[in-house]
Design a protein around this motif. Structure first.
Motif, PDB file in Angstrom:
ATOM      1  N   THR A 128       0.775  -1.053  -0.108  1.00 22.90           N
ATOM      2  CA  THR A 128      -0.278  -0.290   0.260  1.00 22.90           C
ATOM      3  C   THR A 128       0.874   1.232   0.266  1.00 22.90           C
ATOM      4  N   ILE A 129       2.164   1.480   0.607  1.00 22.82           N
ATOM      5  CA  ILE A 129       2.957   3.046   0.809  1.00 22.82           C
ATOM      6  C   ILE A 129       3.318   2.611  -0.380  1.00 22.82           C
ATOM      7  N   ILE A 130       3.953   2.536  -1.085  1.00 20.69           N
ATOM      8  CA  ILE A 130       4.711   1.966  -2.629  1.00 20.69           C
ATOM      9  C   ILE A 130       3.722   3.010  -3.350  1.00 20.69           C
ATOM     10  N   GLY A 131       2.285   3.150  -3.448  1.00 23.87           N
ATOM     11  CA  GLY A 131       1.275   3.520  -3.985  1.00 23.87           C
ATOM     12  C   GLY A 131       0.969   4.927  -4.043  1.00 23.87           C
ATOM     13  N   LYS A 132       1.757   5.386  -2.235  1.00 22.71           N
ATOM     14  CA  LYS A 132       1.812   6.774  -2.047  1.00 22.71           C
ATOM     15  C   LYS A 132       2.951   7.633  -2.090  1.00 22.71           C
ATOM     16  N   TYR A 133       4.007   6.735  -2.506  1.00 21.29           N
ATOM     17  CA  TYR A 133       5.299   7.554  -2.378  1.00 21.29           C
ATOM     18  C   TYR A 133       5.363   7.249  -3.986  1.00 21.29           C
ATOM     19  N   PHE A 134       4.738   6.485  -4.782  1.00 21.79           N
ATOM     20  CA  PHE A 134       5.271   6.621  -6.585  1.00 21.79           C
ATOM     21  C   PHE A 134       3.933   7.208  -7.451  1.00 21.79           C
ATOM     22  N   LEU A 135       3.755   7.454  -8.373  1.00 18.95           N
ATOM     23  CA  LEU A 135       3.080   7.507  -9.750  1.00 18.95           C
ATOM     24  C   LEU A 135       3.478   7.454 -10.670  1.00 18.95           C
ATOM     25  N   VAL A 136       4.668   8.273 -10.531  1.00 13.24           N
ATOM     26  CA  VAL A 136       4.963   8.050 -12.436  1.00 13.24           C
ATOM     27  C   VAL A 136       6.027   6.312 -12.040  1.00 13.24           C
ATOM     28  N   ARG A 137       6.620   6.697 -11.453  1.00  5.28           N
ATOM     29  CA  ARG A 137       8.325   5.523 -11.072  1.00  5.28           C
ATOM     30  C   ARG A 137       7.163   4.149 -10.229  1.00  5.28           C
ATOM     31  N   ARG A 138       5.965   3.853 -10.459  1.00  8.54           N
ATOM     32  CA  ARG A 138       4.937   3.355 -10.041  1.00  8.54           C
ATOM     33  C   ARG A 138       5.230   1.778 -10.286  1.00  8.54           C
ATOM     34  N   PRO A 139       5.300   1.419 -11.627  1.00  5.08           N
ATOM     35  CA  PRO A 139       6.122  -0.301 -11.628  1.00  5.08           C
ATOM     36  C   PRO A 139       6.845  -0.686 -11.667  1.00  5.08           C
ATOM     37  N   ILE A 140       8.239   0.563 -11.895  1.00  8.68           N
ATOM     38  CA  ILE A 140       9.613   0.543 -11.508  1.00  8.68           C
ATOM     39  C   ILE A 140       9.260  -0.434  -9.766  1.00  8.68           C
ATOM     40  N   ALA A 141       8.719   1.015  -8.642  1.00 13.02           N
ATOM     41  CA  ALA A 141       9.190   0.394  -7.466  1.00 13.02           C
ATOM     42  C   ALA A 141       8.549  -0.906  -6.580  1.00 13.02           C
ATOM     43  N   ASN A 142       7.335  -1.018  -8.225  1.00  8.74           N
ATOM     44  CA  ASN A 142       6.434  -1.743  -7.136  1.00  8.74           C
ATOM     45  C   ASN A 142       7.439  -3.561  -7.787  1.00  8.74           C
ATOM     46  N   GLY A 143       8.423  -3.529  -9.258  1.00  8.34           N
ATOM     47  CA  GLY A 143       8.864  -4.549 -10.161  1.00  8.34           C
ATOM     48  C   GLY A 143       9.967  -4.930  -8.117  1.00  8.34           C
ATOM     49  N   LEU A 144      10.951  -3.054  -8.219  1.00 15.86           N
ATOM     50  CA  LEU A 144      11.765  -3.643  -6.734  1.00 15.86           C
ATOM     51  C   LEU A 144      11.313  -4.308  -6.555  1.00 15.86           C
ATOM     52  N   ALA A 145      10.141  -3.539  -5.344  1.00 16.89           N
ATOM     53  CA  ALA A 145       9.899  -4.240  -3.830  1.00 16.89           C
ATOM     54  C   ALA A 145       9.467  -5.633  -4.307  1.00 16.89           C
ATOM     55  N   MET A 146       9.376  -5.645  -4.876  1.00 10.89           N
ATOM     56  CA  MET A 146       8.318  -7.511  -5.102  1.00 10.89           C
ATOM     57  C   MET A 146       9.684  -8.309  -5.639  1.00 10.89           C
ATOM     58  N   ALA A 147      10.874  -7.557  -6.241  1.00 18.03           N
ATOM     59  CA  ALA A 147      12.010  -8.710  -6.041  1.00 18.03           C
ATOM     60  C   ALA A 147      13.140  -8.936  -5.132  1.00 18.03           C
ATOM     61  N   GLY A 148      12.378  -9.462  -3.658  1.00 21.38           N
ATOM     62  CA  GLY A 148      12.829  -9.052  -2.272  1.00 21.38           C
ATOM     63  C   GLY A 148      12.248 -10.142  -1.971  1.00 21.38           C
ATOM     64  N   SER A 149      11.357 -10.774  -3.054  1.00 18.92           N
ATOM     65  CA  SER A 149      10.641 -12.482  -2.817  1.00 18.92           C
ATOM     66  C   SER A 149      12.432 -13.542  -3.277  1.00 18.92           C
ATOM     67  N   PRO A 150      12.595 -13.001  -4.785  1.00 16.20           N
ATOM     68  CA  PRO A 150      13.882 -13.745  -5.282  1.00 16.20           C
ATOM     69  C   PRO A 150      14.622 -13.841  -4.699  1.00 16.20           C
ATOM     70  N   VAL A 151      15.246 -12.668  -4.292  1.00 14.98           N
ATOM     71  CA  VAL A 151      15.849 -12.201  -3.515  1.00 14.98           C
ATOM     72  C   VAL A 151      16.068 -13.395  -1.509  1.00 14.98           C
ATOM     73  N   PHE A 152      14.975 -12.832  -1.129  1.00 13.94           N
ATOM     74  CA  PHE A 152      15.052 -13.975   0.244  1.00 13.94           C
ATOM     75  C   PHE A 152      15.287 -15.541  -0.182  1.00 13.94           C
ATOM     76  N   LEU A 153      14.231 -15.618  -1.255  1.00 15.68           N
ATOM     77  CA  LEU A 153      14.191 -16.606  -1.485  1.00 15.68           C
ATOM     78  C   LEU A 153      16.026 -17.742  -1.737  1.00 15.68           C
TER      79      LEU A 153
END
Length: 504
Positions: free
Chosen positions: A133-158
């Motif tokens: 939720t908080i990513i959508g409050k900080y980003f709009l134009v760069r939101r897909p990039i921000a979401n992609g970087l945040a979601m990369a946490g799953s494979p990094v941790f795995l």
């Protein structure tokens, strides 16, 4: 694409600054939320032998944890709307730590179901939803990039947790490993501390600027005043009080319903192939460390695919029709699972892990971005809560059903065939229905423009009639008729208010 969520008109999200620290905090929270249930599969074979249980029974551990994580979505949404992301994530980290420590003293499989599945699952729910939720409050134009970087946490941790879990098991056994993991997952509290509430400085406008903007919005006209009053009356009552906690009107949103139905079908076969990848490799005679290496290979490819997908989805060619790209990614996952049984050795499984990592990373990077694209950032918190509570059913039943197929046929290939078909059907459904949704949105946009033109023309006619100074009786009757006509047009337009044209 929906307009930016603003605290004051003219104050869009910052698209940077402290937002990148928030992305890093979300990276940690999302990484633990998605990677932790998958990484625990390293212990499944040993726990299965320890408690003398079947494949289906051991699969319930991660299945209950994932399902509880999804079922806790509405509770997490309500808490985020009330208290913000920071305290909710910190509380979730503490719950996960307590759950793993308590699980290390487990004496029955039911003890693991309760500690890891229920308590740990709720802790992960309090980590996942606020981070998204908080990513959508900080980003709009760069939101897909921000979401992609945040979601990369799953494979990094795995990719990190898979070999780490094998090392911890060899050194301390599964009980000692759970105790150490309980301390490691407390880092979610640090991630929550980074999620500072967004501070937007209100812009004070001059009186003439406000009058001008109100005139442009049509709020100063008698018709607009009547329509806004009717809208406030319509939104009052019991439903209005419920919507202060979670927005139930999303169930009238066509795009949201399409997304929800497609995801429910997809999740019946989405997580099981990952859960059973290491046991499948051991079933084919692959050694334990090589089986754990498959999860690391899958995670590394997934790690690269997620931010890459975010960059690609942010281009001008993909973002206007990002729903099609999501449908294609889901279909690719299904095709990978259908072809998986053709791999009969370690090399074949490595090839499968590479292609599966790419397809899985594409879906994971877009999974919540397309939902935010549909409903807008201002309704995203409620949308995630509603989606996760409904998706907890297939998430809960998917791995145990897959494990039951393995128990019945004594082979993993039928499980992979079933999962592949379910995911492929979901991708085809999403593509067809999104094509229909885009066409309907274009028609509604044209109709809305025509209605706006008619409303503006009628308002101008009323204003010109009043300014001419005609007799009050005639003007009153004419003005009343115009207002009734505008009120009727507003009621017709309200049928499409829940699916606004800009919410693609």
């Amino acid at each position: 694409m929906p307009p930016a969520t603003t605290m004051d008109r003219g104050c869009p999200p910052p698209d940077g600054g402290w937002g990148w620290a928030v992305v890093f905090g979300s990276f940690i929270s999302i990484g633990f939320s998605y990677a932790f249930p998958k990484a625990l599969t390293i212990y499944f074979k040993e726990i299965q032998e320890y408690f003398s249980i079947s494949y289906s029974e051991i699969a319930w551990v991660s299945s209950i944890m994932l399902a509880t994580m999804y079922a806790g979505g509405p509770v997490s949404s309500i808490l985020v709307n009330r208290y913000g992301s920071r305290p909710v994530v910190i509380a979730g980290g503490i719950m996960c730590g307590i759950a793993m420590v308590a699980a290390s003293f487990g004496s029955t499989i039911m003890h693991l179901y309760l500690c890891i599945g229920v308590i740990g699952g709720f802790g992960l729910a309090f980590n996942l939803q606020p981070a998204l939720t908080i990513i959508g409050k900080y980003f709009l134009v760069r939101r897909p990039i921000a979401n992609g970087l945040a979601m990369a946490g799953s494979p990094v941790f795995l990719s990190t947790l898979a070999p780490l879990n094998q090392f911890l098991f060899d050194s301390f056994g599964w009980r000692g490993a759970f105790l150490i993991l309980g301390a490691i997952i407390l880092n979610c509290c640090v991630a929550g501390a980074l999620m500072r509430p967004i501070q937007v400085k209100p812009q004070v406008k001059r009186a003439e600027d406000c009058d001008k903007s109100d005139a442009e919005d049509g709020s100063s006209t008698p018709a607009a005043g009547l329509l806004s009053g009717q809208e406030q009356q319509r939104k009052s009552g019991c439903c209005g009080r419920i919507n202060t906690f979670i927005d139930l009107s999303l169930f009238k949103h066509r795009g949201f319903i399409i997304y929800l139905v497609g995801n429910v079908v997809m999740f019946f076969g989405f997580f099981a192939p990952v859960v059973f990848l290491a046991p499948y490799a051991k079933h084919l005679g692959v050694d334990e460390y090589s089986a754990a290496l498959l999860l690391s290979i899958f995670a590394i490819i997934d790690m690269v695919a997620r931010p890459g997908t975010g960059l690609f989805a942010n281009t001008k060619y993909i973002r206007p029709r990002i729903q099609y790209f999501f449908s294609f990614s889901v279909a690719c996952n299904g095709i990978c699972h259908i072809l998986c049984p053709q791999a009969t050795g370690f090399v074949g499984l490595v090839i499968y892990a590479i292609f599966f990592g790419v397809a899985f990373g594409m879906v994971s990077a877009l999974l919540f971005e397309v939902l935010m694209d549909l409903v807008g950032a201002h309704r995203f918190s409620s949308a995630v809560g509603l989606v996760t509570i409904i998706e907890c059913g297939p998430v809960l039943l998917g791995p145990p059903i897959s494990g039951a197929l393995v128990d019945v046929f004594k082979d993993y290939k039928y499980m992979y065939y079933a999962c592949g078909v379910m995911v492929l059907v979901s991708g085809i459904f999403l593509f067809i229905m999104n094509f229909y949704n885009y066409r309907m949105l274009d028609r509604e946009e044209k109709r809305k423009e025509e209605q706006e033109v008619a409303v503006n023309m009628s308002a101008k006619e009323m204003c010109s009639t009043v300014e001419k100074g005609n007799p009050r009786e005639e003007n009153g009757n004419e003005l009343e008729g115009k207002l009734e006509e505008l009120s009727f047009m507003e009621k017709d337009e309200s049928h499409t208010d829940d699916m606004p044209a800009e919410d693609t």
